[in-house]
Design an enzyme around this catalytic site. Structure first.
Site, PDB file in Angstrom:
ATOM      1  N   ASP A 112       0.842  -1.203   0.000  1.00  0.00           N
ATOM      2  CA  ASP A 112       0.000   0.000   0.000  1.00  0.00           C
ATOM      3  C   ASP A 112       0.875   1.251   0.000  1.00  0.00           C
ATOM      4  O   ASP A 112       0.594   2.226  -0.706  1.00  0.00           O
ATOM      5  CB  ASP A 112      -0.908  -0.014   1.234  1.00  0.00           C
ATOM      6  N   HIS A 156      -4.663  -3.299   6.567  1.00  0.00           N
ATOM      7  CA  HIS A 156      -4.457  -3.581   5.142  1.00  0.00           C
ATOM      8  C   HIS A 156      -5.795  -4.038   4.568  1.00  0.00           C
ATOM      9  O   HIS A 156      -6.070  -5.230   4.438  1.00  0.00           O
ATOM     10  CB  HIS A 156      -3.384  -4.652   4.927  1.00  0.00           C
TER      11      HIS A 156
HETATM   12  P1  NAX Z   1      -2.226 -18.185  -3.945  1.00  0.00           P
HETATM   13  O1  NAX Z   1      -3.586 -18.752  -3.706  1.00  0.00           O
HETATM   14  O2  NAX Z   1      -1.642 -18.149  -5.302  1.00  0.00           O
HETATM   15  O3  NAX Z   1      -1.184 -18.958  -3.011  1.00  0.00           O
HETATM   16  C1  NAX Z   1      -1.424 -19.247  -1.681  1.00  0.00           C
HETATM   17  C2  NAX Z   1      -0.671 -20.524  -1.362  1.00  0.00           C
HETATM   18  O4  NAX Z   1      -0.758 -20.755   0.029  1.00  0.00           O
HETATM   19  C3  NAX Z   1      -1.218 -21.756  -2.066  1.00  0.00           C
HETATM   20  O5  NAX Z   1      -0.177 -22.422  -2.751  1.00  0.00           O
HETATM   21  C4  NAX Z   1      -1.755 -22.593  -0.909  1.00  0.00           C
HETATM   22  O6  NAX Z   1      -1.601 -23.996  -1.141  1.00  0.00           O
HETATM   23  C5  NAX Z   1      -0.887 -22.131   0.235  1.00  0.00           C
HETATM   24  N1  NAX Z   1      -1.424 -22.409   1.556  1.00  0.00           N
HETATM   25  C6  NAX Z   1      -2.716 -22.393   1.960  1.00  0.00           C
HETATM   26  N2  NAX Z   1      -2.807 -22.753   3.230  1.00  0.00           N
HETATM   27  C7  NAX Z   1      -1.563 -22.986   3.672  1.00  0.00           C
HETATM   28  C8  NAX Z   1      -1.010 -23.405   4.908  1.00  0.00           C
HETATM   29  N3  NAX Z   1      -1.784 -23.670   5.958  1.00  0.00           N
HETATM   30  N4  NAX Z   1       0.334 -23.544   5.002  1.00  0.00           N
HETATM   31  C9  NAX Z   1       1.122 -23.305   3.951  1.00  0.00           C
HETATM   32  N5  NAX Z   1       0.660 -22.934   2.740  1.00  0.00           N
HETATM   33  C10 NAX Z   1      -0.661 -22.770   2.616  1.00  0.00           C
HETATM   34  O7  NAX Z   1      -2.268 -16.736  -3.288  1.00  0.00           O
HETATM   35  P2  NAX Z   1      -1.246 -15.509  -3.514  1.00  0.00           P
HETATM   36  O8  NAX Z   1      -1.701 -14.703  -4.664  1.00  0.00           O
HETATM   37  O9  NAX Z   1       0.134 -16.027  -3.493  1.00  0.00           O
HETATM   38  O10 NAX Z   1      -1.554 -14.647  -2.202  1.00  0.00           O
HETATM   39  C11 NAX Z   1      -1.220 -15.109  -0.917  1.00  0.00           C
HETATM   40  C12 NAX Z   1      -1.858 -14.237   0.152  1.00  0.00           C
HETATM   41  O11 NAX Z   1      -1.373 -12.906   0.087  1.00  0.00           O
HETATM   42  C13 NAX Z   1      -3.377 -14.118   0.040  1.00  0.00           C
HETATM   43  O12 NAX Z   1      -3.940 -14.262   1.330  1.00  0.00           O
HETATM   44  C14 NAX Z   1      -3.585 -12.700  -0.445  1.00  0.00           C
HETATM   45  O13 NAX Z   1      -4.837 -12.187  -0.073  1.00  0.00           O
HETATM   46  C15 NAX Z   1      -2.455 -12.007   0.245  1.00  0.00           C
HETATM   47  N6  NAX Z   1      -2.051 -10.680  -0.278  1.00  0.00           N
HETATM   48  C16 NAX Z   1      -1.651  -9.762   0.626  1.00  0.00           C
HETATM   49  C17 NAX Z   1      -1.199  -8.515   0.261  1.00  0.00           C
HETATM   50  C18 NAX Z   1      -0.746  -7.507   1.271  1.00  0.00           C
HETATM   51  O14 NAX Z   1      -0.419  -6.393   0.863  1.00  0.00           O
HETATM   52  N7  NAX Z   1      -0.678  -7.786   2.582  1.00  0.00           N
HETATM   53  C19 NAX Z   1      -1.188  -8.116  -1.172  1.00  0.00           C
HETATM   54  C20 NAX Z   1      -1.204  -9.263  -2.107  1.00  0.00           C
HETATM   55  C21 NAX Z   1      -2.070 -10.429  -1.703  1.00  0.00           C
HETATM   56  O15 NAX Z   1      -3.400 -10.152  -2.079  1.00  0.00           O
END
Ligand code: NAX
Length: 328
Positions: A159, A187
């Site tokens: 952000d 966030h």
């Molecule tokens: P993806 O869905 O591509 O990847 C998430 C991965 O996490 C998957 O491979 C899944 O298998 C894995 N996972 C799920 N549960 C798990 C667990 N218990 N232990 C280990 N791995 C696990 O999502 P992606 O685009 O990579 O985003 C990841 C996270 O970042 C999401 O929650 C998203 O909302 C968040 N974001 C946060 C941002 C921020 O500024 N704070 C911005 C970007 C993003 O939206």
């Protein structure tokens, strides 16, 4: 050569993971003289995909990459971790209420907090990226009683970087001329990007831009809704920019903010600026020697006060909701 630093990354097979791991392994997280050992955590169904990414990491022949281990067990994944990037989370799916979302993420961040408490290195630094990031960080922190609370942070650097980009375009200056920008609060769409203390080439940014309508109707909503705009345009959520911000967050935490500047990090509140103690809220922070401090003494005008209070109010509601669910 220096001793390798152990970096644990969760959600390693996800899209942010794919953008993040190569930057860590190339030395951009901790510096060009620090070897890294990666420990990747995934759910069992995604371990194979994480192995594929690890093969590609091998194939980059990064001189600083000391090794990669992959786990589907949190206790093992966080053992000896110096830095932990908690990226994996349960996304909100259609029809899911906020309570369901918080509960599903509690099921992830509670055991991860416990695993960090049990086996991470004494100097562990945690960054939570997975949403709802601030509250997920709070859940993990509450389940790691032996780790100092200030080691748990959540990411608002994306952000912050988005706000830098928008302000630089508006003012027609390079991002490097902008300092002291702040993201306050959660966030989420309620976050408040604050330009009233920011400076452009050492002059007050709000006065330099001098356009309150732009601030209210353009800048603030553009920054707050940028994630949705990226999904609309790209057909997928921000990944490389999120990974870049995670690299920035940890790099700044470890290496310090520049003299006369600060950054935005969601950190445990000590009550500063009326943010209830214990909430993990974004603040202006300076960093030095691996420690952060909330910038003190800023005057908050009425416009800012109302927006900070609204976002912090949302954080308090999230905390109350996870309390009710027995997650903290
Ligand atoms: P993806 O869905 O591509 O990847 C998430 C991965 O996490 C998957 O491979 C899944 O298998 C894995 N996972 C799920 N549960 C798990 C667990 N218990 N232990 C280990 N791995 C696990 O999502 P992606 O685009 O990579 O985003 C990841 C996270 O970042 C999401 O929650 C998203 O909302 C968040 N974001 C946060 C941002 C921020 O500024 N704070 C911005 C970007 C993003 O939206």
């Amino acid at each position: 050569a220096r001793t390798p630093v152990t970096v644990t990354v969760t959600g390693a097979a996800g899209q942010i993971g794919y953008a993040l791991l190569f930057r860590i392994a190339s030395g951009q997280l901790l510096g060009a003289d620090t070897p890294v050992r990666l420990r990747l955590l995934e759910i069992p169904q995604a371990v194979k995909a994480a192995e594929g990414t690890a093969m590609e990491l091998d194939d980059c022949a990064f001189p600083l990459l000391d090794g990669i281990d992959i786990f589907d067990d949190a206790t093992q994944a966080f053992a000896g971790a110096n830095v932990a990037l908690l990226v994996g989370a349960r996304p909100r799916t259609k029809g899911m209420e906020r309570g369901d979302l918080l509960e599903a993420n509690g099921g992830i961040f509670k055991p991860q907090g416990e695993a960090i408490n049990a086996g991470a290195a004494d100097d562990i630094k945690v960054l939570v990226v997975g949403n709802p990031a601030n509250t997920n960080a709070l859940i993990a922190q509450q389940h790691a009683p032996d780790v100092p609370a200030e080691r748990f942070t959540a990411m608002t650097r994306l952000d912050h970087n988005r706000a830098l980009a928008q302000l630089s375009k508006k003012a027609g200056v390079s991002v490097s001329e902008i300092t002291k920008l702040t993201i306050w609060g959660n966030h989420s769409a309620t976050q408040y990007p604050d330009v009233f203390h920011a400076e452009i080439a050492s002059k007050n940014a709000a006065e330099t831009v001098n356009d309150q309508a732009w601030l209210e109707n353009d800048f603030i909503p553009t920054v707050a809704k940028r994630g949705a705009a990226i999904i609309e345009a790209r057909g997928a959520s921000s990944a490389a920019s999120a990974a870049s911000a995670a690299v920035d967050h940890v790099h700044t935490w470890v290496n310090g903010t520049a003299e006369g500047d600060w950054t935005s990090m969601a950190v445990v509140s000590d009550g500063s600026y009326g943010v209830p103690e214990g909430l993990i809220s974004s603040f202006p922070v300076t960093t030095k020697d691996g420690r952060w401090e909330i910038v003190q003494g800023l005057e908050i005008n009425d416009f800012s006060r109302a927006r900070i209070d609204a976002s912090v109010g949302e954080l308090a509601e999230e905390r109350d909701a996870v309390r009710k669910l027995g997650l903290i």
